[in-house]
Write a protein that holds these residues in place. Structure first.
Motif, mmCIF file in Angstrom:
data_model
loop_
_atom_site.group_PDB
_atom_site.id
_atom_site.type_symbol
_atom_site.label_atom_id
_atom_site.label_comp_id
_atom_site.label_asym_id
_atom_site.label_seq_id
_atom_site.Cartn_x
_atom_site.Cartn_y
_atom_site.Cartn_z
ATOM 1 N N GLU A 11 0.812 -1.218 0.000
ATOM 2 C CA GLU A 11 0.000 0.000 0.000
ATOM 3 C C GLU A 11 0.848 1.272 0.000
ATOM 4 O O GLU A 11 0.332 2.366 -0.229
ATOM 5 C CB GLU A 11 -0.919 0.002 1.236
ATOM 6 N N LEU A 12 2.154 1.126 0.246
ATOM 7 C CA LEU A 12 3.034 2.291 0.262
ATOM 8 C C LEU A 12 3.335 2.770 -1.159
ATOM 9 O O LEU A 12 3.367 1.979 -2.103
ATOM 10 C CB LEU A 12 4.355 1.948 0.963
ATOM 11 N N THR A 13 3.593 4.050 -1.281
ATOM 12 C CA THR A 13 4.019 4.614 -2.565
ATOM 13 C C THR A 13 5.545 4.641 -2.579
ATOM 14 O O THR A 13 6.179 5.506 -1.978
ATOM 15 C CB THR A 13 3.461 6.039 -2.748
ATOM 16 N N ILE A 14 6.125 3.679 -3.275
ATOM 17 C CA ILE A 14 7.590 3.565 -3.316
ATOM 18 C C ILE A 14 8.039 3.899 -4.735
ATOM 19 O O ILE A 14 8.133 3.037 -5.606
ATOM 20 C CB ILE A 14 8.038 2.144 -2.924
ATOM 21 N N ASP A 15 8.305 5.172 -4.965
ATOM 22 C CA ASP A 15 8.624 5.622 -6.327
ATOM 23 C C ASP A 15 9.938 6.393 -6.419
ATOM 24 O O ASP A 15 10.283 6.913 -7.471
ATOM 25 C CB ASP A 15 7.478 6.481 -6.883
ATOM 26 N N THR A 16 10.686 6.473 -5.316
ATOM 27 C CA THR A 16 11.987 7.143 -5.343
ATOM 28 C C THR A 16 13.023 6.258 -4.658
ATOM 29 O O THR A 16 12.686 5.367 -3.861
ATOM 30 C CB THR A 16 11.945 8.503 -4.617
ATOM 31 N N GLU A 17 14.289 6.526 -4.984
ATOM 32 C CA GLU A 17 15.373 5.746 -4.371
ATOM 33 C C GLU A 17 15.387 5.939 -2.856
ATOM 34 O O GLU A 17 15.637 4.992 -2.102
ATOM 35 C CB GLU A 17 16.714 6.167 -4.967
ATOM 36 N N ARG A 19 12.836 6.495 -0.832
ATOM 37 C CA ARG A 19 11.772 5.721 -0.199
ATOM 38 C C ARG A 19 12.082 4.226 -0.218
ATOM 39 O O ARG A 19 11.826 3.521 0.758
ATOM 40 C CB ARG A 19 10.442 5.992 -0.913
ATOM 41 N N LEU A 20 12.632 3.725 -1.351
ATOM 42 C CA LEU A 20 12.981 2.302 -1.422
ATOM 43 C C LEU A 20 14.085 1.977 -0.419
ATOM 44 O O LEU A 20 14.065 0.922 0.229
ATOM 45 C CB LEU A 20 13.433 1.949 -2.844
ATOM 46 N N GLN A 21 15.046 2.906 -0.287
ATOM 47 C CA GLN A 21 16.114 2.723 0.702
ATOM 48 C C GLN A 21 15.539 2.667 2.116
ATOM 49 O O GLN A 21 15.958 1.850 2.946
ATOM 50 C CB GLN A 21 17.116 3.880 0.595
ATOM 51 N N GLY A 22 14.547 3.520 2.378
ATOM 52 C CA GLY A 22 13.917 3.541 3.695
ATOM 53 C C GLY A 22 13.207 2.238 4.008
ATOM 54 O O GLY A 22 13.300 1.715 5.131
ATOM 55 N N VAL A 23 12.483 1.674 3.025
ATOM 56 C CA VAL A 23 11.797 0.395 3.216
ATOM 57 C C VAL A 23 12.808 -0.715 3.475
ATOM 58 O O VAL A 23 12.631 -1.554 4.372
ATOM 59 C CB VAL A 23 10.922 0.060 1.987
ATOM 60 N N MET A 24 13.887 -0.710 2.678
ATOM 61 C CA MET A 24 14.915 -1.736 2.850
ATOM 62 C C MET A 24 15.560 -1.654 4.239
ATOM 63 O O MET A 24 15.754 -2.665 4.915
ATOM 64 C CB MET A 24 15.982 -1.579 1.755
ATOM 65 N N GLU A 25 15.889 -0.435 4.693
ATOM 66 C CA GLU A 25 16.523 -0.262 6.000
ATOM 67 C C GLU A 25 15.606 -0.747 7.121
ATOM 68 O O GLU A 25 16.054 -1.376 8.084
ATOM 69 C CB GLU A 25 16.870 1.215 6.224
ATOM 70 N N LEU A 26 14.320 -0.466 6.988
ATOM 71 C CA LEU A 26 13.360 -0.891 8.009
ATOM 72 C C LEU A 26 13.313 -2.415 8.113
ATOM 73 O O LEU A 26 13.373 -2.982 9.209
ATOM 74 C CB LEU A 26 11.972 -0.334 7.673
ATOM 75 N N LEU A 48 9.770 -8.467 -2.670
ATOM 76 C CA LEU A 48 10.047 -7.084 -3.060
ATOM 77 C C LEU A 48 11.078 -6.977 -4.198
ATOM 78 O O LEU A 48 11.475 -5.875 -4.565
ATOM 79 C CB LEU A 48 10.563 -6.292 -1.852
ATOM 80 N N LEU A 49 11.502 -8.118 -4.726
ATOM 81 C CA LEU A 49 12.495 -8.102 -5.804
ATOM 82 C C LEU A 49 12.018 -7.311 -7.028
ATOM 83 O O LEU A 49 12.814 -6.786 -7.790
ATOM 84 C CB LEU A 49 12.855 -9.531 -6.220
ATOM 85 N N ARG A 50 10.706 -7.246 -7.214
ATOM 86 C CA ARG A 50 10.162 -6.578 -8.412
ATOM 87 C C ARG A 50 10.328 -5.056 -8.358
ATOM 88 O O ARG A 50 10.204 -4.370 -9.380
ATOM 89 C CB ARG A 50 8.676 -6.907 -8.557
ATOM 90 N N PHE A 51 10.612 -4.505 -7.187
ATOM 91 C CA PHE A 51 10.686 -3.055 -7.046
ATOM 92 C C PHE A 51 11.966 -2.502 -7.659
ATOM 93 O O PHE A 51 13.076 -2.922 -7.314
ATOM 94 C CB PHE A 51 10.615 -2.649 -5.567
ATOM 95 N N LYS A 52 11.798 -1.550 -8.585
ATOM 96 C CA LYS A 52 12.899 -0.795 -9.163
ATOM 97 C C LYS A 52 12.470 0.655 -9.248
ATOM 98 O O LYS A 52 11.332 0.955 -9.622
ATOM 99 C CB LYS A 52 13.245 -1.310 -10.567
ATOM 100 N N GLU A 61 18.767 5.616 -15.368
ATOM 101 C CA GLU A 61 19.055 4.319 -14.767
ATOM 102 C C GLU A 61 18.137 4.043 -13.589
ATOM 103 O O GLU A 61 17.536 4.972 -13.015
ATOM 104 C CB GLU A 61 20.522 4.267 -14.286
ATOM 105 N N THR A 62 18.008 2.763 -13.236
ATOM 106 C CA THR A 62 17.137 2.373 -12.125
ATOM 107 C C THR A 62 17.952 1.679 -11.039
ATOM 108 O O THR A 62 19.034 1.148 -11.291
ATOM 109 C CB THR A 62 16.022 1.419 -12.592
ATOM 110 N N VAL A 63 17.399 1.684 -9.845
ATOM 111 C CA VAL A 63 18.025 1.020 -8.696
ATOM 112 C C VAL A 63 17.074 -0.071 -8.205
ATOM 113 O O VAL A 63 15.975 0.228 -7.741
ATOM 114 C CB VAL A 63 18.305 2.020 -7.551
ATOM 115 N N PRO A 64 17.463 -1.346 -8.295
ATOM 116 C CA PRO A 64 16.594 -2.430 -7.818
ATOM 117 C C PRO A 64 16.723 -2.628 -6.305
ATOM 118 O O PRO A 64 17.761 -2.333 -5.707
ATOM 119 C CB PRO A 64 17.112 -3.664 -8.575
#
Length: 283
Positions: A11-17, A19-26, A48-52, A61-64
């Motif tokens: 349900e989270l909006t993960i559209d920036t590096e 935010r994705l970094q924050g989810v990963m750290e958590l 969560l592998l699908r998230f880029k 470029e993208t960050v997976p």
């Protein structure tokens, strides 16, 4: 627990590096601080592998998610290697203010050890869900296989988690080498009794084809270690006494010279009964 957590993440909006970094750290911090749920967090990472997301400093470029996670695990692992220097610096401060810093030092060491064990267990679970390759696991084992209490405890945790998956015919020479070094560490007796028992448990686990004898009970408590050490000493004392009695009987047949055949048999039966009773008392 797993499904509700995944619904919240989706349900989270993960559209920036960021935010994705924050989810990963958590997820990473939860995984290493709650080792009993390592498998759950590893499965969550797999989902969560699908998230880029677009790279913040590299347009186009993208960050997976996978890259962020594995970089974080590697960074934590390298930080653990520098732990000795941190410990030595705090030891010098202890000389200045021993009473005030003693509790802080021990707590810092305990926290570092918990993080190390949590990170190692999480790495093992990531390997089990095929997010890490065998080569990475072998590199971890080589780094941990040294006469250092914390490293050896992490080694036992890692091998208990993934040993069965690594111990294949193609890797048998390398696995034999690891376990040969572990046997040598036990023989040298330079580590604590607790660590030697943990190493022996892993050796026994491999010998039994990685089938646990008593289930996954985790590391032994201090009381269990002391009790097992006392039992081992008691067994050794009984063996020495029996050997002395046997030599004495063979040499002179006991007081009064050699016994008749019937009396010798009766004496042997009596000794056997006493030995059995001693084993019952120990048990």
């Amino acid at each position: 627990m797993f499904q509700p957590l995944m619904r919240q993440v989706n349900e989270l909006t993960i559209d920036t590096e960021q935010r994705l970094q924050g989810v990963m750290e958590l997820i990473f911090e939860k995984a290493i601080s709650e080792p009993n749920f390592s498998a759950t967090y590893a499965n969550m990472c797999q989902c969560l592998l699908r998230f880029k997301v677009p790279a913040a400093d590299k347009p186009g470029e993208t960050v997976p998610f996978r890259t962020l996670l594995l970089n974080r695990c590697q960074k934590e692992f390298e930080m653990e290697e520098d732990g000795d220097e941190v410990f030595e610096k705090k030891q010098k401060l202890l000389d200045v203010s021993l009473v005030c810093l003693c509790d802080e030092l021990q707590e810092t060491k305990r926290k570092a050890q918990r993080r190390s064990l949590g990170n190692i267990r999480f790495i093992g679970e990531l390997f089990k869900v095929k997010m890490l390759v065998k080569k990475t696991m072998h590199n971890c084992i080589v780094k941990l296989l040294k006469n250092h209490e914390e490293s050896l405890e992490c080694l036992c945790q890692l091998l208990s988690t993934i040993g069965k998956d690594l111990d294949l015919e193609t890797a048998k020479p390398r696995m034999d080498q690891y376990f040969s070094q572990m046997e040598q560490i036990i023989r040298e007796r330079k580590t604590s009794t607790r660590i030697r028992f943990m190493l022996q448990d892993v050796l026994d686990l491999r010998r039994d084809n990685w089938v646990p004898r008593r289930g996954d009970q985790g590391p032994k408590t201090i009381d269990q270690v002391h009790m097992e050490a006392e039992l081992e000493t008691h067994h050794e004392q009984i063996k020495v006494q029996q050997q002395l009695m046997s030599k004495k009987d063979n040499r002179c047949g006991g007081p009064g010279g050699p016994r008749p055949a019937g009396e010798a048999q009766e004496h042997t039966d009596e000794n056997s009964t006493k030995t059995v009773q001693s084993h019952h008392l120990i048990s």
